[in-house]
Design an enzyme around this catalytic site. Structure first.
Site, PDB file in Angstrom:
ATOM      1  N   CYS A 145       0.865  -1.208   0.060  1.00  0.00           N
ATOM      2  CA  CYS A 145       0.153  -0.045   0.032  1.00  0.00           C
ATOM      3  C   CYS A 145       0.945   1.400  -0.161  1.00  0.00           C
ATOM      4  CB  CYS A 145      -0.913   0.048   1.040  1.00  0.00           C
ATOM      5  SG  CYS A 145      -0.151  -0.033   2.916  1.00  0.00           S
ATOM      6  N   ASN A 186       2.344   1.438   4.325  1.00  0.00           N
ATOM      7  CA  ASN A 186       2.474   0.233   4.886  1.00  0.00           C
ATOM      8  C   ASN A 186       2.373   0.385   6.366  1.00  0.00           C
ATOM      9  OD1 ASN A 186       5.807  -1.905   5.437  1.00  0.00           O
ATOM     10  ND2 ASN A 186       3.579  -2.631   5.126  1.00  0.00           N
ATOM     11  N   CYS A 237      -1.433   0.514   7.379  1.00  0.00           N
ATOM     12  CA  CYS A 237      -2.869   0.045   7.560  1.00  0.00           C
ATOM     13  C   CYS A 237      -3.274  -1.052   6.556  1.00  0.00           C
ATOM     14  CB  CYS A 237      -3.596   1.448   7.052  1.00  0.00           C
ATOM     15  SG  CYS A 237      -3.200   3.073   8.080  1.00  0.00           S
ATOM     16  N   ARG A 238      -3.296  -0.693   5.399  1.00  0.00           N
ATOM     17  CA  ARG A 238      -3.872  -1.954   4.455  1.00  0.00           C
ATOM     18  C   ARG A 238      -2.765  -3.017   4.244  1.00  0.00           C
ATOM     19  NH1 ARG A 238      -5.278   2.264  -0.178  1.00  0.00           N
ATOM     20  NH2 ARG A 238      -3.372   3.127   0.601  1.00  0.00           N
ATOM     21  N   SER A 239      -1.762  -2.749   3.894  1.00  0.00           N
ATOM     22  CA  SER A 239      -0.868  -4.111   3.601  1.00  0.00           C
ATOM     23  C   SER A 239      -0.348  -4.703   4.718  1.00  0.00           C
ATOM     24  CB  SER A 239       0.320  -3.461   2.664  1.00  0.00           C
ATOM     25  OG  SER A 239       1.191  -2.439   3.505  1.00  0.00           O
ATOM     26  N   ASP A 261      -8.449   3.625   1.221  1.00  0.00           N
ATOM     27  CA  ASP A 261      -7.448   4.005   1.884  1.00  0.00           C
ATOM     28  C   ASP A 261      -8.037   4.732   3.233  1.00  0.00           C
ATOM     29  OD1 ASP A 261      -5.572   5.412   3.816  1.00  0.00           O
ATOM     30  OD2 ASP A 261      -4.806   6.869   2.002  1.00  0.00           O
TER      31      ASP A 261
HETATM   32  P1  4NP Z   1      -1.939   2.693   3.906  1.00  0.00           P
HETATM   33  O1  4NP Z   1      -2.511   4.136   4.498  1.00  0.00           O
HETATM   34  O2  4NP Z   1      -1.380   3.195   2.665  1.00  0.00           O
HETATM   35  O3  4NP Z   1      -2.958   2.032   3.915  1.00  0.00           O
HETATM   36  O4  4NP Z   1      -0.875   2.434   4.980  1.00  0.00           O
HETATM   37  C1  4NP Z   1      -1.857   5.354   4.710  1.00  0.00           C
HETATM   38  C2  4NP Z   1      -0.960   5.698   5.638  1.00  0.00           C
HETATM   39  C3  4NP Z   1      -0.261   6.859   5.950  1.00  0.00           C
HETATM   40  C4  4NP Z   1      -0.585   7.737   4.755  1.00  0.00           C
HETATM   41  C5  4NP Z   1      -1.433   7.586   3.846  1.00  0.00           C
HETATM   42  C6  4NP Z   1      -2.261   6.069   3.659  1.00  0.00           C
HETATM   43  N1  4NP Z   1      -0.021   8.933   4.668  1.00  0.00           N
HETATM   44  O5  4NP Z   1      -0.319   9.814   3.978  1.00  0.00           O
HETATM   45  O6  4NP Z   1       0.757   9.287   5.727  1.00  0.00           O
END
Ligand code: 4NP
Length: 175
Positions: free
Chosen positions: A25, A28, A30-32, A142
């Site tokens: 993602c 790294n 939340c989703r992954s 997201d």
């Molecule tokens: P992820 O979520 O891609 O599922 O880990 C996010 C985590 C952080 C951010 C965006 C999405 N950020 O903009 O910091």
């Protein structure tokens, strides 16, 4: 989005040559990490823990070194799944190392494609929701800026997609 389910790249899977997957993602956190934790949990429960090597990574370096987001961890915990990842950035070498590279959305898929230098590498890259029986728009949304219900939604998408992915890989496992 095609209604036909994609097949993962297939090969014999043994304890000596485990099938290697990386969920990807943006951050790294939340989703992954949810993908990594859920898939690991599902293969462990199925007795196939030694046949798979499961990891996750982010296309950005924003959160390198951090554990999973607390809302992701809390939701996973509630389902009996521990998230153990530390964020790392997806690397060009991952395109050779892994059998299957699983981005959470089109943006992350395109960022990975941009790092690839062969069709063989690109063929390993498949969106998670290619394996979702109810793929909707094909993206794992997201959840980072939203409430707990978004994290629960991610969990549900990841769980049903990972179950289906394992079903497709199982016939390749040879004890
Ligand atoms: P992820 O979520 O891609 O599922 O880990 C996010 C985590 C952080 C951010 C965006 C999405 N950020 O903009 O910091």
């Amino acid at each position: 989005m095609s209604s036909r389910m994609k097949l993962p790249p297939l090969r014999p899977i043994t304890e000596d040559n485990p099938y290697k997957l990386v969920f990807v993602c943006l951050g790294n956190i939340c989703r992954s990490p949810t993908g990594e934790g859920v898939f690991q949990h599902i293969v462990n429960e199925a007795g196939f823990g030694n046949y798979f090597e499961v990891d996750s990574a982010g296309t950005s370096a924003f959160h390198v070194g951090q554990p999973a987001n607390s809302k992701s961890s809390d939701v996973a915990d509630a389902h009996g799944v521990q998230l153990k990842s530390r964020a790392r950035q997806f690397d060009k070498e991952d395109l050779d190392y892994y059998d299957l590279i699983i981005p959470m959305d089109n943006e992350n898929r395109d960022n990975i494609y941009a790092m690839a230098d062969s069709e063989e590498q690109k063929e390993k890259v498949q969106l998670l929701r290619e394996y979702d029986p109810n793929p909707e728009d094909g993206q794992v949304p997201d959840p980072y800026y939203g409430g707990l219900e978004g994290f629960e939604n991610v969990y549900q998408i990841v769980e049903r997609s990972c179950k289906n992915l394992l079903e497709q890989l199982k016939p390749q496992v040879s004890p």
